[in-house]
Design a protein around this motif. Sequence first.
Motif, mmCIF file in Angstrom:
data_model
loop_
_atom_site.group_PDB
_atom_site.id
_atom_site.type_symbol
_atom_site.label_atom_id
_atom_site.label_comp_id
_atom_site.label_asym_id
_atom_site.label_seq_id
_atom_site.Cartn_x
_atom_site.Cartn_y
_atom_site.Cartn_z
ATOM 1 N N ARG A 1 0.817 -1.222 0.000
ATOM 2 C CA ARG A 1 0.000 0.000 0.000
ATOM 3 C C ARG A 1 0.853 1.276 0.000
ATOM 4 O O ARG A 1 0.326 2.377 -0.163
ATOM 5 C CB ARG A 1 -0.943 -0.002 1.212
ATOM 6 C CG ARG A 1 -2.112 -0.969 1.068
ATOM 7 C CD ARG A 1 -3.149 -0.749 2.156
ATOM 8 N NE ARG A 1 -2.673 -1.172 3.462
ATOM 9 C CZ ARG A 1 -2.747 -2.415 3.920
ATOM 10 N NH1 ARG A 1 -3.274 -3.374 3.168
ATOM 11 N NH2 ARG A 1 -2.305 -2.716 5.125
ATOM 12 N N GLU B 1 2.890 3.708 -1.814
ATOM 13 C CA GLU B 1 3.022 4.060 -3.228
ATOM 14 C C GLU B 1 4.444 4.539 -3.537
ATOM 15 O O GLU B 1 4.947 5.477 -2.907
ATOM 16 C CB GLU B 1 2.006 5.151 -3.573
ATOM 17 C CG GLU B 1 1.910 5.453 -5.055
ATOM 18 C CD GLU B 1 0.827 6.472 -5.352
ATOM 19 O OE1 GLU B 1 0.963 7.193 -6.367
ATOM 20 O OE2 GLU B 1 -0.135 6.557 -4.558
ATOM 21 N N LYS C 1 5.930 8.350 -3.641
ATOM 22 C CA LYS C 1 5.017 9.302 -3.013
ATOM 23 C C LYS C 1 5.550 9.720 -1.643
ATOM 24 O O LYS C 1 5.944 8.879 -0.844
ATOM 25 C CB LYS C 1 3.626 8.682 -2.846
ATOM 26 C CG LYS C 1 2.625 9.607 -2.183
ATOM 27 C CD LYS C 1 1.270 8.936 -2.022
ATOM 28 C CE LYS C 1 0.276 9.831 -1.284
ATOM 29 N NZ LYS C 1 -1.048 9.179 -1.122
#
Length: 269
Positions: free
Chosen positions: A76, A78, A81
């Motif tokens: 989860r 990313e 990011k």
Amino acid sequence: MKKTSQILLIISILLSLKLTAQTEFKRIHSTLMKYIEGTANGNPDKLREAFQKDFKLFLIDGDSLKTLDGAGYINRVEKGKKYNRIGRIVSIDYENDAASAKIEVYFPERKKIATDYLLLLKIKGQWKIIHKLINLKNYKEINDLVSTEKMGIDDINQTLTHYIEGTANSEPKRLKRAFHKDFNLYYVKNDTLSVIPGRKYIGNFKKGKKNNRIGKVLSLDHENNAGLGKIQVLMPGRNRIAIDYLLLLKIKGEWKIIHKSFTSKSYEN
């Protein structure tokens, strides 16, 4: 001349032990920074380096234990990011090939602070995070929790006493009170992660049989409903000292040991 040589030998040994300790702390610190930086900067590869592949995350949801799959947690994140989270290492403790750590993560936008308690083992020369406990609270909750601090410590000590005395006196009922029903024990054997199912471990203690084990609590830390304990167990008959690192959560008003990692050494070491 002989006495001087002995003193120099002792100094050399002490310096060697100090350098070894510094090296291990640096290695553990490096693993923890991979976790902190990997989550903040969106780098799943760093997280995979920090965590053992089958790791799990544990927290209290409402009044129940919630378990999160580690692989899903990493997936989860990313890649690339940036996440507004500021992590810092609060403490590191290690013995031989086992360690524990406490990390605080600040979420400025959400005005929350997470406390992570981590178990680590040294596997094939690399320190890996085996499991992680999470406690999440709002900034405003911090002062409210101070008044309940001593009460929490007393309650955790009661759970740890059930474990220490339950193993020394072979009292399976007390062990079942101390441990969560799905707990496991983790250690390193032949440079490889080994796991003992908790139920099998408790089954080894036959009711009424006294064991030559002398346990004591070395340290204890907790935040709200999550805790971390360190226990020393002397086993004179085996010439061994065991060190246990324990993850604990408060579930339905009772503190339970969720998982245990351990290492051991002879008295001479």
